[in-house]
Design a protein around this motif. Sequence first.
Motif, PDB file in Angstrom:
ATOM      1  N   GLU A  83     -53.460  38.096 -30.751  1.00 28.27           N
ATOM      2  CA  GLU A  83     -53.745  36.502 -30.605  1.00 28.27           C
ATOM      3  C   GLU A  83     -52.377  35.695 -30.840  1.00 28.27           C
ATOM      4  OE1 GLU A  83     -56.739  33.550 -32.200  1.00 28.27           O
ATOM      5  OE2 GLU A  83     -57.224  35.585 -32.650  1.00 28.27           O
ATOM      6  N   ALA A  84     -51.626  36.328 -32.054  1.00 29.03           N
ATOM      7  CA  ALA A  84     -50.458  35.367 -32.402  1.00 29.03           C
ATOM      8  C   ALA A  84     -49.464  35.394 -31.061  1.00 29.03           C
ATOM      9  CB  ALA A  84     -50.012  36.122 -33.703  1.00 29.03           C
ATOM     10  N   ALA A  85     -49.425  36.750 -30.602  1.00 30.33           N
ATOM     11  CA  ALA A  85     -48.633  36.837 -29.300  1.00 30.33           C
ATOM     12  C   ALA A  85     -48.806  35.857 -28.321  1.00 30.33           C
ATOM     13  CB  ALA A  85     -48.664  38.312 -28.995  1.00 30.33           C
ATOM     14  N   VAL A  86     -50.085  35.766 -27.907  1.00 34.64           N
ATOM     15  CA  VAL A  86     -50.418  34.522 -27.015  1.00 34.64           C
ATOM     16  C   VAL A  86     -49.755  33.181 -27.320  1.00 34.64           C
ATOM     17  CG1 VAL A  86     -52.257  33.459 -25.922  1.00 34.64           C
ATOM     18  CG2 VAL A  86     -52.372  35.953 -26.119  1.00 34.64           C
ATOM     19  N   HIS A  87     -50.215  32.854 -28.490  1.00 33.69           N
ATOM     20  CA  HIS A  87     -49.492  31.586 -28.947  1.00 33.69           C
ATOM     21  C   HIS A  87     -48.253  31.550 -28.982  1.00 33.69           C
ATOM     22  CE1 HIS A  87     -53.553  30.306 -29.605  1.00 33.69           C
ATOM     23  NE2 HIS A  87     -53.955  31.156 -30.422  1.00 33.69           N
ATOM     24  N   ASP A  88     -47.483  32.475 -29.524  1.00 29.26           N
ATOM     25  CA  ASP A  88     -46.087  32.408 -29.540  1.00 29.26           C
ATOM     26  C   ASP A  88     -45.426  32.289 -28.229  1.00 29.26           C
ATOM     27  OD1 ASP A  88     -45.768  32.898 -32.201  1.00 29.26           O
ATOM     28  OD2 ASP A  88     -45.518  34.869 -32.212  1.00 29.26           O
ATOM     29  N   ARG A  89     -46.142  32.906 -27.228  1.00 31.39           N
ATOM     30  CA  ARG A  89     -45.654  33.063 -25.782  1.00 31.39           C
ATOM     31  C   ARG A  89     -45.683  31.656 -25.201  1.00 31.39           C
ATOM     32  NH1 ARG A  89     -41.818  32.629 -22.946  1.00 31.39           N
ATOM     33  NH2 ARG A  89     -41.977  33.337 -21.046  1.00 31.39           N
ATOM     34  N   TRP A  90     -46.863  30.904 -25.581  1.00 30.47           N
ATOM     35  CA  TRP A  90     -47.226  29.446 -25.260  1.00 30.47           C
ATOM     36  C   TRP A  90     -46.137  28.701 -25.862  1.00 30.47           C
ATOM     37  CZ3 TRP A  90     -48.770  26.408 -21.744  1.00 30.47           C
ATOM     38  CH2 TRP A  90     -49.181  25.163 -22.191  1.00 30.47           C
ATOM     39  N   ARG A  91     -45.881  28.686 -27.045  1.00 31.28           N
ATOM     40  CA  ARG A  91     -44.965  27.843 -27.683  1.00 31.28           C
ATOM     41  C   ARG A  91     -43.547  28.022 -26.946  1.00 31.28           C
ATOM     42  NH1 ARG A  91     -47.807  28.789 -32.781  1.00 31.28           N
ATOM     43  NH2 ARG A  91     -46.709  30.638 -33.143  1.00 31.28           N
ATOM     44  N   GLY A  92     -43.318  29.100 -26.407  1.00 31.80           N
ATOM     45  CA  GLY A  92     -42.017  29.066 -25.753  1.00 31.80           C
ATOM     46  C   GLY A  92     -41.939  28.469 -24.413  1.00 31.80           C
ATOM     47  N   LEU A  93     -43.146  28.790 -23.813  1.00 27.34           N
ATOM     48  CA  LEU A  93     -43.157  28.133 -22.385  1.00 27.34           C
ATOM     49  C   LEU A  93     -43.270  26.705 -22.687  1.00 27.34           C
ATOM     50  CD1 LEU A  93     -46.078  30.364 -20.867  1.00 27.34           C
ATOM     51  CD2 LEU A  93     -43.607  30.192 -20.261  1.00 27.34           C
ATOM     52  N   ALA A  94     -43.815  26.063 -23.807  1.00 36.31           N
ATOM     53  CA  ALA A  94     -43.768  24.842 -23.853  1.00 36.31           C
ATOM     54  C   ALA A  94     -42.353  24.267 -24.270  1.00 36.31           C
ATOM     55  CB  ALA A  94     -44.759  24.396 -24.962  1.00 36.31           C
ATOM     56  N   ALA A  95     -41.541  24.863 -24.941  1.00 33.64           N
ATOM     57  CA  ALA A  95     -40.261  24.521 -25.181  1.00 33.64           C
ATOM     58  C   ALA A  95     -39.488  24.651 -23.937  1.00 33.64           C
ATOM     59  CB  ALA A  95     -39.642  25.530 -26.293  1.00 33.64           C
ATOM     60  N   GLU A  96     -39.580  25.496 -22.935  1.00 25.00           N
ATOM     61  CA  GLU A  96     -39.059  25.432 -21.722  1.00 25.00           C
ATOM     62  C   GLU A  96     -39.244  24.128 -21.076  1.00 25.00           C
ATOM     63  OE1 GLU A  96     -39.912  29.060 -19.934  1.00 25.00           O
ATOM     64  OE2 GLU A  96     -38.975  30.419 -21.405  1.00 25.00           O
ATOM     65  N   GLY A  97     -40.555  23.693 -20.944  1.00 22.24           N
ATOM     66  CA  GLY A  97     -40.992  22.599 -20.107  1.00 22.24           C
ATOM     67  C   GLY A  97     -40.141  21.592 -20.685  1.00 22.24           C
ATOM     68  N   LEU A  98     -40.268  21.279 -22.168  1.00 17.46           N
ATOM     69  CA  LEU A  98     -39.709  20.088 -22.840  1.00 17.46           C
ATOM     70  C   LEU A  98     -38.140  20.082 -22.436  1.00 17.46           C
ATOM     71  CD1 LEU A  98     -39.462  17.782 -24.656  1.00 17.46           C
ATOM     72  CD2 LEU A  98     -39.429  19.417 -26.580  1.00 17.46           C
ATOM     73  N   ASP A  99     -37.550  21.343 -22.426  1.00 17.07           N
ATOM     74  CA  ASP A  99     -36.006  21.210 -22.032  1.00 17.07           C
ATOM     75  C   ASP A  99     -35.798  20.942 -20.784  1.00 17.07           C
ATOM     76  OD1 ASP A  99     -35.532  22.030 -24.770  1.00 17.07           O
ATOM     77  OD2 ASP A  99     -35.132  24.255 -24.289  1.00 17.07           O
ATOM     78  N   GLY A 100     -36.598  21.321 -20.076  1.00 20.21           N
ATOM     79  CA  GLY A 100     -36.495  21.084 -18.459  1.00 20.21           C
ATOM     80  C   GLY A 100     -36.566  19.517 -18.168  1.00 20.21           C
ATOM     81  N   LEU A 101     -37.529  18.955 -18.955  1.00 21.99           N
ATOM     82  CA  LEU A 101     -37.744  17.327 -18.684  1.00 21.99           C
ATOM     83  C   LEU A 101     -36.422  16.546 -19.158  1.00 21.99           C
ATOM     84  CD1 LEU A 101     -39.531  14.876 -17.745  1.00 21.99           C
ATOM     85  CD2 LEU A 101     -40.606  15.124 -20.140  1.00 21.99           C
ATOM     86  N   VAL A 102     -36.098  16.961 -20.436  1.00 20.68           N
ATOM     87  CA  VAL A 102     -34.999  16.334 -21.087  1.00 20.68           C
ATOM     88  C   VAL A 102     -33.888  16.602 -20.367  1.00 20.68           C
ATOM     89  CG1 VAL A 102     -33.371  16.110 -23.078  1.00 20.68           C
ATOM     90  CG2 VAL A 102     -36.130  16.412 -23.299  1.00 20.68           C
ATOM     91  N   HIS A 103     -33.436  17.854 -19.720  1.00 17.97           N
ATOM     92  CA  HIS A 103     -32.407  18.068 -18.994  1.00 17.97           C
ATOM     93  C   HIS A 103     -32.237  17.344 -17.673  1.00 17.97           C
ATOM     94  CE1 HIS A 103     -28.891  20.636 -17.326  1.00 17.97           C
ATOM     95  NE2 HIS A 103     -29.876  20.684 -16.176  1.00 17.97           N
ATOM     96  N   LEU A 104     -33.336  16.776 -17.104  1.00 14.85           N
ATOM     97  CA  LEU A 104     -33.264  16.134 -15.874  1.00 14.85           C
ATOM     98  C   LEU A 104     -32.818  14.541 -16.387  1.00 14.85           C
ATOM     99  CD1 LEU A 104     -36.321  17.474 -14.011  1.00 14.85           C
ATOM    100  CD2 LEU A 104     -33.846  17.821 -13.442  1.00 14.85           C
ATOM    101  N   GLY A 105     -32.789  14.246 -17.620  1.00 19.00           N
ATOM    102  CA  GLY A 105     -32.359  12.845 -17.933  1.00 19.00           C
ATOM    103  C   GLY A 105     -33.454  12.063 -18.458  1.00 19.00           C
ATOM    104  N   ALA A 106     -34.738  12.517 -18.758  1.00 10.57           N
ATOM    105  CA  ALA A 106     -35.776  11.675 -19.341  1.00 10.57           C
ATOM    106  C   ALA A 106     -35.339  11.121 -20.507  1.00 10.57           C
ATOM    107  CB  ALA A 106     -37.194  12.424 -19.415  1.00 10.57           C
ATOM    108  N   THR A 107     -35.739  10.004 -20.739  1.00  8.55           N
ATOM    109  CA  THR A 107     -35.700   9.270 -22.298  1.00  8.55           C
ATOM    110  C   THR A 107     -36.073  10.173 -23.211  1.00  8.55           C
ATOM    111  OG1 THR A 107     -35.988   7.268 -21.291  1.00  8.55           O
ATOM    112  CG2 THR A 107     -36.208   7.315 -23.631  1.00  8.55           C
ATOM    113  N   ARG A 108     -35.219  10.274 -24.429  1.00  7.33           N
ATOM    114  CA  ARG A 108     -35.694  11.203 -25.543  1.00  7.33           C
ATOM    115  C   ARG A 108     -36.814  10.675 -26.114  1.00  7.33           C
ATOM    116  NH1 ARG A 108     -32.705  16.222 -26.582  1.00  7.33           N
ATOM    117  NH2 ARG A 108     -30.712  15.981 -25.302  1.00  7.33           N
ATOM    118  N   PRO A 109     -37.499  11.715 -26.377  1.00  7.46           N
ATOM    119  CA  PRO A 109     -39.024  11.343 -27.038  1.00  7.46           C
ATOM    120  C   PRO A 109     -38.952  10.625 -28.503  1.00  7.46           C
ATOM    121  CG  PRO A 109     -38.799  13.842 -26.327  1.00  7.46           C
ATOM    122  CD  PRO A 109     -37.520  13.197 -26.447  1.00  7.46           C
ATOM    123  N   ASP A 110     -39.746   9.813 -28.643  1.00  2.00           N
ATOM    124  CA  ASP A 110     -39.879   9.020 -30.021  1.00  2.00           C
ATOM    125  C   ASP A 110     -40.902   9.506 -30.699  1.00  2.00           C
ATOM    126  OD1 ASP A 110     -42.151   7.960 -28.761  1.00  2.00           O
ATOM    127  OD2 ASP A 110     -41.441   5.918 -28.712  1.00  2.00           O
ATOM    128  N   GLY A 111     -41.357   9.065 -31.746  1.00  2.00           N
ATOM    129  CA  GLY A 111     -42.420   9.497 -32.620  1.00  2.00           C
ATOM    130  C   GLY A 111     -43.731   9.436 -31.934  1.00  2.00           C
TER     131      GLY A 111
END
Length: 578
Positions: A83-111
């Motif tokens: 179960e922990a492995a599923v959640h860890d992999r999801w966190r990794g995939l989420a980080a990749e998605g965020l990096d991809g959005l920011v890499h394209l030039g989207a405004t840096r996230p605020d609070g």
Amino acid sequence: MSEALLIFTFSPVQSFIAEARRTGDLYAGSRILAELAAAAACSIGDQGGKVVYPQSAAGGDMPNKLVALVPQASAASIGRQAEAAVHDRWRGLAAEGLDGLVHLGATRPDGTWQAIWERQTAPGYLWQCFWAAAELGDGGYAEAYRRASATVDAVKHSRLFPQAVEQGEKDSLSGKREALHLENQSGRRYWREVAGLPTVTGALLRKDGRERLDAIGVVKRFGNLYSDRKFLSVSSIAAAPFLAAARPRLSPYRDAVERLLGETLYRVSDDAIWPYDGDLLFEDTLTRQRLFASYGAMVDPDELRAARAALNNLYEVMHSKKVAPPCPYYAVIKLDGDDMGERISACLREKEAEAAHRRFSQSLAAFSSRVAQVTKGHRACRVYNGGDDVLALTPATAAIPFVSALAEEFRSHVGATASAGIALAHHLSPLDAALEAANEAERLAKGVPGKAAICVGLLRRSGEHVFVRSSQRALAEPLARVLQLFSSDVLSGRLAYEVCQAAYALPEPGAELTAELKRLLLRHSQGKVGEDLALQLNAWAESLPEPEPGLFGSRVEELGQWLVLARFLASQGGEDAT
């Protein structure tokens, strides 16, 4: 060391895949599920577990249900670690998605943005894992499987659903979750600005800014698993047969499109002849409104007229080669093995239940490894194939032959039948509606006695939805024959509608229907077709399942609708084929 049988699964699955506005979302969603399942399987294996189901399959996807033998003393720990492995992999995939959005030039996230992101990607917000282990006691593998399976089912049915407050404008994929946005900016405005970035093509976001994404949508759309070059759009899938035939004559129109759209034109492949989306092969795309919505292009009226003229000239050239304009319909296909629960039960009744279950798992893996090859032969796009499930998209006319080929592979490798639901949808219609129709078609196919069935749902753009069912064996020859007769204009399209009308007076197949079919066939083929086809169609009607409440009043009416579908396919999706 005593062993236990562990069953591990997670959800959501179908609803997660169905949250899609374009085929890339569909593809990314299925890849995410396979990644999470693979993470759980690797975790189980790393801790000394032996996975019984699924067996590895080259080219296949990992299903979301795992069965493994694990050391009894550490069974609970192995379940928690999976179960922990599923959640860890999801966190990794989420980080990749965020990096991809920011890499394209989207405004840096605020609070505000970050708070929405952390809530929607948190463990337990979306993914729920269920597992149970049962010791291999005197009842052996079979009894342990039954106990673990019953426990997992009980836990799933008694689970608590997490409550989350989703305020503000909702995302476009699910329509339920809060779209990401900055503190002093609406979701609509934020995503319009993202869509307007020069690095963001129309393959990622509609250029008119009408798409809004939440965190889960960002993981799908901007993560490493999504690529506008990995999976064709529904327009490209629908147009694929026309594109294949027209390739030697495309250059004048391609040049006109490049002049029309200039820098706003983006590539979806490395094809030197036609690297662009298939929507540009349809005349209804060449309007100022559509080109702005899809490409963000403010086109020159003269260049637009020139492009339309070049496309119509291409249509005329292909017509002289007996090739119709591209069919605007595509197919969503869901295939599933019949009576798989009973197959597993049969394995458990054998003396060596574990070995039998492994053999069954290996047969499913052998089928999965063949799906990619079958896909290539039918211009299909495979979204997912794991275990006995396949989700794919094809051009409309390729759908039934593709399903027949898949079902034969399944029978050959698994020794069982498979049934399929097919939804034929217009390339401009919402993808989620086509997915829902494919699910309904699969349900109806599974209701056919004896199964090994196909159900086709035709979603006309005019609004009419019709579902027809048949066993695969019964439809093969008569459907192929009437398709050929309609395609060659030997049969008039009016035949199909007159058979539907005849159903009011002759609701059941038999001698009277055969006589009426013979009369209609002679009338609508100028005497070229008669008694033998009438007998064949009557036999097909006799084989059709009993009418489903709310679908048809009789088997003859359903036969008529099959003929309507055949005429529709033969006319390349003509809305008013007669």
